[in-house]
Motif scaffolding. Sequence first.
Motif, short mmCIF file in Angstrom:
data_model
loop_
_atom_site.label_atom_id
_atom_site.label_comp_id
_atom_site.label_asym_id
_atom_site.label_seq_id
_atom_site.Cartn_x
_atom_site.Cartn_y
_atom_site.Cartn_z
N GLU A 225 0.90 -1.17 -0.04
CA GLU A 225 -0.05 -0.09 0.16
C GLU A 225 0.74 1.26 -0.12
O GLU A 225 1.79 1.23 0.79
N THR A 226 0.57 2.23 -0.70
CA THR A 226 1.40 3.40 -0.89
C THR A 226 -0.04 4.63 -0.74
O THR A 226 -0.03 5.36 -1.61
N PRO A 227 -0.57 4.80 0.37
CA PRO A 227 -1.45 5.65 0.74
C PRO A 227 -0.78 7.28 0.83
O PRO A 227 0.36 7.36 1.21
N THR A 228 -1.80 8.11 0.44
CA THR A 228 -1.28 9.72 0.69
C THR A 228 -1.44 9.85 2.09
O THR A 228 -2.18 9.27 2.80
N GLU A 229 -0.87 11.07 2.64
CA GLU A 229 -1.11 11.47 4.00
C GLU A 229 -2.37 11.72 4.01
O GLU A 229 -3.27 11.56 5.19
N LYS A 230 -3.18 12.16 3.23
CA LYS A 230 -4.69 12.54 3.31
C LYS A 230 -5.32 11.37 3.42
O LYS A 230 -6.48 11.25 4.35
N GLU A 231 -5.04 10.26 2.80
CA GLU A 231 -5.71 9.01 2.91
C GLU A 231 -5.58 8.35 4.34
O GLU A 231 -6.41 7.91 4.87
N VAL A 232 -4.63 8.82 4.93
CA VAL A 232 -4.20 8.26 6.36
C VAL A 232 -5.39 9.03 7.15
O VAL A 232 -5.68 8.37 7.97
N LEU A 233 -5.56 10.16 6.89
CA LEU A 233 -6.34 11.00 7.79
C LEU A 233 -7.67 10.65 7.50
O LEU A 233 -8.48 10.70 8.49
N ASP A 234 -8.13 10.32 6.33
CA ASP A 234 -9.37 9.94 6.01
C ASP A 234 -9.71 8.51 6.75
O ASP A 234 -10.88 8.32 7.20
N VAL A 235 -8.76 7.71 7.02
CA VAL A 235 -9.17 6.50 7.66
C VAL A 235 -9.20 6.81 9.01
O VAL A 235 -10.05 6.28 9.73
#
Length: 387
Positions: A225-235
Amino acid sequence: MKLLLIGGTGVLSTAITQEALKQGMEVYMINRGNRMNLIPQKVHLLKADVKDKAKVLSLLKNHFFDAVIDFICFTEKELEYSFNLFKDKAKQYIFISSCAVYNNMEYSLFDEDAPQINPVWKYSIDKNKSEQLLIKMAQESNTNYTIVRPGVTYGNTRIPYGITPPYGYHWTIIGRILNGKPIITWNKGGNFHNLTHVDDFAVGVIGLLNNEKAFNEAFNVVGDETPTEKEVLDVLSKLLNKEVKVFDISPEYYAQEIPSRKGEILGGRACNAKISNQKLKSIVPEFKQSISLKEGIKRTLDYYKSNNYIYGIDYAFDADTDRIIAKYAKENNISTEGLNLYFIDYLKENKFKNKWIYTTSYNKDNYFGKLFLLSTKIWKKAIKLLK
């Protein structure tokens, strides 16, 4: 298999210890024993400071290991000491390096032969130099080595977001979210990196031990997985059922405000990195990303809740975050209404110390703040002297 760990109670080493025991390995650990609660009973503890060469050699006198892993080498000097100490005590020497060795300021897709050094990050430079020294010394002494390069890892004590407090204080991030305080982003939260839960990381590393195909090679041990920082915050938003407020600033400004982490920001978090794990998978077929980002972060949140939030809140980090947002907003005519940039007792501890730390950190740019910080340092020294 007989395995020796140097350190053993950190985020990575704890996971590797658990996986090694799970696979029936005989695990020895050189550790000062300051955190005995993190050392499983099945581990053979060789209680010592690894810097005490005479004591370590005495403890190892009648031992030989299939592999030794040193988790506490960060510089050439530390690597040289460690390698010379253990090269004759193991069939394989494992050096924990980092994917930070790659120059991700110019590239974003990396296999093990990708261009190295990130010139603005001392950590990258030191790890690269340590790798080169290890290769040289191993060749001269005919010793088998393996270089392990983790990406961004996380586990029970770490939330895998860009700039955070020290491990064990990550509920600070959750406290901010739950109380409507903004999280700092840069580049609109668009930077991405491989994120790997330490339990998956451990499977990859254990698969390299006593594996002849891993001798004298380097491996990226990273998830898919290579999520963006924004995707981490979305989780985090979904798991907490709470909107995450964000405040975007330039990475250069952020680095200027916390100079101790300048290299990490400009050479790491503000760059993109997609790391290949195909070389690892080719010789360790059991390695895979079995823990998704959502499941991994849920485990972290559950661990904090069930362990009294571990070390609590880092109010210096919390205040610094508020200070930087307020300063940037003022300089750029941005309203801070509703951002709650003030002290909040997240865990309802009602401790004067917490408010003092927050106040001095928030005001460190002005005269009174500097005076508070100086008086705090003097007070701490006086307490030590009295003890």
